[in-house]
Design a protein around this motif. Structure first.
Motif, PDB file in Angstrom:
ATOM      1  N   ARG A  21     -53.465 -28.615  15.544  1.00 24.97           N
ATOM      2  CA  ARG A  21     -54.562 -27.966  15.715  1.00 24.97           C
ATOM      3  C   ARG A  21     -54.386 -26.638  16.233  1.00 24.97           C
ATOM      4  NH1 ARG A  21     -52.560 -27.284  22.184  1.00 24.97           N
ATOM      5  NH2 ARG A  21     -51.647 -25.321  21.393  1.00 24.97           N
ATOM      6  N   ARG A  22     -55.565 -25.870  15.812  1.00 24.05           N
ATOM      7  CA  ARG A  22     -55.654 -24.558  15.130  1.00 24.05           C
ATOM      8  C   ARG A  22     -56.020 -24.045  16.792  1.00 24.05           C
ATOM      9  NH1 ARG A  22     -58.763 -23.702   9.334  1.00 24.05           N
ATOM     10  NH2 ARG A  22     -57.149 -25.635   8.523  1.00 24.05           N
ATOM     11  N   ASP A  23     -54.845 -22.499  16.777  1.00 27.17           N
ATOM     12  CA  ASP A  23     -55.415 -21.673  17.665  1.00 27.17           C
ATOM     13  C   ASP A  23     -55.442 -20.798  17.323  1.00 27.17           C
ATOM     14  OD1 ASP A  23     -54.904 -23.456  20.182  1.00 27.17           O
ATOM     15  OD2 ASP A  23     -52.547 -23.739  19.407  1.00 27.17           O
ATOM     16  N   PRO A  24     -55.844 -19.268  17.930  1.00 35.57           N
ATOM     17  CA  PRO A  24     -56.871 -17.910  17.889  1.00 35.57           C
ATOM     18  C   PRO A  24     -55.207 -17.852  17.867  1.00 35.57           C
ATOM     19  CG  PRO A  24     -57.681 -18.791  19.892  1.00 35.57           C
ATOM     20  CD  PRO A  24     -57.040 -20.127  19.041  1.00 35.57           C
ATOM     21  N   ILE A  25     -54.476 -16.348  17.123  1.00 32.28           N
ATOM     22  CA  ILE A  25     -53.914 -15.231  17.239  1.00 32.28           C
ATOM     23  C   ILE A  25     -54.093 -14.413  17.048  1.00 32.28           C
ATOM     24  CG2 ILE A  25     -52.004 -17.323  16.853  1.00 32.28           C
ATOM     25  CD1 ILE A  25     -50.876 -15.978  14.144  1.00 32.28           C
ATOM     26  N   ARG A  26     -53.658 -12.974  17.852  1.00 33.72           N
ATOM     27  CA  ARG A  26     -53.318 -11.589  17.376  1.00 33.72           C
ATOM     28  C   ARG A  26     -52.538 -11.184  17.112  1.00 33.72           C
ATOM     29  NH1 ARG A  26     -57.508  -8.624  21.323  1.00 33.72           N
ATOM     30  NH2 ARG A  26     -59.192  -9.859  20.118  1.00 33.72           N
ATOM     31  N   VAL A  27     -52.359 -10.429  15.973  1.00 34.33           N
ATOM     32  CA  VAL A  27     -51.202  -9.313  15.780  1.00 34.33           C
ATOM     33  C   VAL A  27     -51.838  -8.056  15.462  1.00 34.33           C
ATOM     34  CG1 VAL A  27     -50.196  -8.457  13.452  1.00 34.33           C
ATOM     35  CG2 VAL A  27     -50.910 -10.677  13.506  1.00 34.33           C
ATOM     36  N   ARG A  28     -50.246  -7.635  16.533  1.00 35.27           N
ATOM     37  CA  ARG A  28     -50.981  -6.051  17.547  1.00 35.27           C
ATOM     38  C   ARG A  28     -49.114  -5.249  16.846  1.00 35.27           C
ATOM     39  NH1 ARG A  28     -52.294  -9.220  21.687  1.00 35.27           N
ATOM     40  NH2 ARG A  28     -54.244  -9.084  22.429  1.00 35.27           N
ATOM     41  N   ALA A  72     -44.061  -5.292   6.941  1.00 29.72           N
ATOM     42  CA  ALA A  72     -43.395  -6.725   6.532  1.00 29.72           C
ATOM     43  C   ALA A  72     -42.686  -7.391   7.403  1.00 29.72           C
ATOM     44  CB  ALA A  72     -41.495  -5.367   5.456  1.00 29.72           C
ATOM     45  N   PHE A  73     -42.177  -6.792   8.978  1.00 30.64           N
ATOM     46  CA  PHE A  73     -41.706  -7.553   9.908  1.00 30.64           C
ATOM     47  C   PHE A  73     -42.945  -8.939  10.127  1.00 30.64           C
ATOM     48  CE2 PHE A  73     -42.137  -9.138  14.539  1.00 30.64           C
ATOM     49  CZ  PHE A  73     -40.683  -9.582  14.759  1.00 30.64           C
ATOM     50  N   VAL A  74     -44.179  -8.216  10.036  1.00 24.47           N
ATOM     51  CA  VAL A  74     -45.068  -8.918  10.239  1.00 24.47           C
ATOM     52  C   VAL A  74     -45.736  -9.880   9.713  1.00 24.47           C
ATOM     53  CG1 VAL A  74     -48.009  -9.201  10.034  1.00 24.47           C
ATOM     54  CG2 VAL A  74     -46.231  -6.983  11.830  1.00 24.47           C
ATOM     55  N   GLN A  75     -45.251  -9.433   8.121  1.00 25.34           N
ATOM     56  CA  GLN A  75     -45.930 -10.780   6.668  1.00 25.34           C
ATOM     57  C   GLN A  75     -44.994 -11.403   6.982  1.00 25.34           C
ATOM     58  OE1 GLN A  75     -48.477 -10.841   4.867  1.00 25.34           O
ATOM     59  NE2 GLN A  75     -48.159 -12.243   4.727  1.00 25.34           N
ATOM     60  N   GLY A  94     -61.863 -20.030   9.025  1.00 25.83           N
ATOM     61  CA  GLY A  94     -61.203 -20.799   7.928  1.00 25.83           C
ATOM     62  C   GLY A  94     -60.483 -21.129   6.993  1.00 25.83           C
ATOM     63  N   GLU A  95     -60.580 -19.470   6.335  1.00 23.32           N
ATOM     64  CA  GLU A  95     -59.557 -19.438   4.347  1.00 23.32           C
ATOM     65  C   GLU A  95     -58.311 -19.400   4.434  1.00 23.32           C
ATOM     66  OE1 GLU A  95     -59.839 -16.136   1.024  1.00 23.32           O
ATOM     67  OE2 GLU A  95     -61.478 -16.738   1.695  1.00 23.32           O
ATOM     68  N   SER A  96     -57.341 -20.125   4.063  1.00 27.68           N
ATOM     69  CA  SER A  96     -56.010 -19.858   4.075  1.00 27.68           C
ATOM     70  C   SER A  96     -55.567 -18.206   3.829  1.00 27.68           C
ATOM     71  CB  SER A  96     -55.217 -20.695   2.785  1.00 27.68           C
ATOM     72  OG  SER A  96     -54.043 -20.533   3.319  1.00 27.68           O
ATOM     73  N   TYR A  97     -54.962 -17.886   4.777  1.00 27.47           N
ATOM     74  CA  TYR A  97     -54.378 -16.876   4.799  1.00 27.47           C
ATOM     75  C   TYR A  97     -52.854 -16.409   3.866  1.00 27.47           C
ATOM     76  CZ  TYR A  97     -52.239 -12.235   6.609  1.00 27.47           C
ATOM     77  OH  TYR A  97     -51.769 -10.932   6.691  1.00 27.47           O
TER      78      TYR A  97
END
Length: 97
Positions: A21-28, A72-75, A94-97
């Motif tokens: 299952r794919r769920d949206p996430i948001r990085v802040r 760096a922590f986010v990555q 859909g492209e791999s991060y």
């Protein structure tokens, strides 16, 4: 303003769970600031919806370093979301991060 801080940058991604299952996430990443009046330590708030519980304050010797360490922590957390290699992160298209 989200979670009590203003974001400097945000990024929308998609997290694939072990079930597929794919769920949206948001990085802040928030505005780095001095932690104390002594100006001997700074913090930069970070939140990743769906990956981190709450806001993490990343500490550095000054605001610039706090921002560098926050990125760096986010990555690191996107490379192994949830502390497990079983999850994968994708761009919204859909492209791999």
């Amino acid at each position: 303003m989200v979670f009590g801080f203003s974001s400097v940058v945000e990024r929308d991604l998609v997290l694939e769970n072990p079930s597929g299952r794919r769920d949206p996430i948001r990085v802040r990443v928030g505005v780095p600031r001095w932690f104390s009046d002594a100006r001997d330590q700074a913090v930069c708030p970070v939140h990743i919806d769906g990956v981190l519980d709450g806001v993490k304050e990343i500490h550095g010797s000054d605001p610039f370093q706090a921002l560098e360490l926050a990125l760096a922590f986010v990555q690191q957390n996107l490379d192994r979301p949830g502390g497990s290699g079983a999850k994968r992160v994708y761009w919204p298209d859909g492209e791999s991060y």
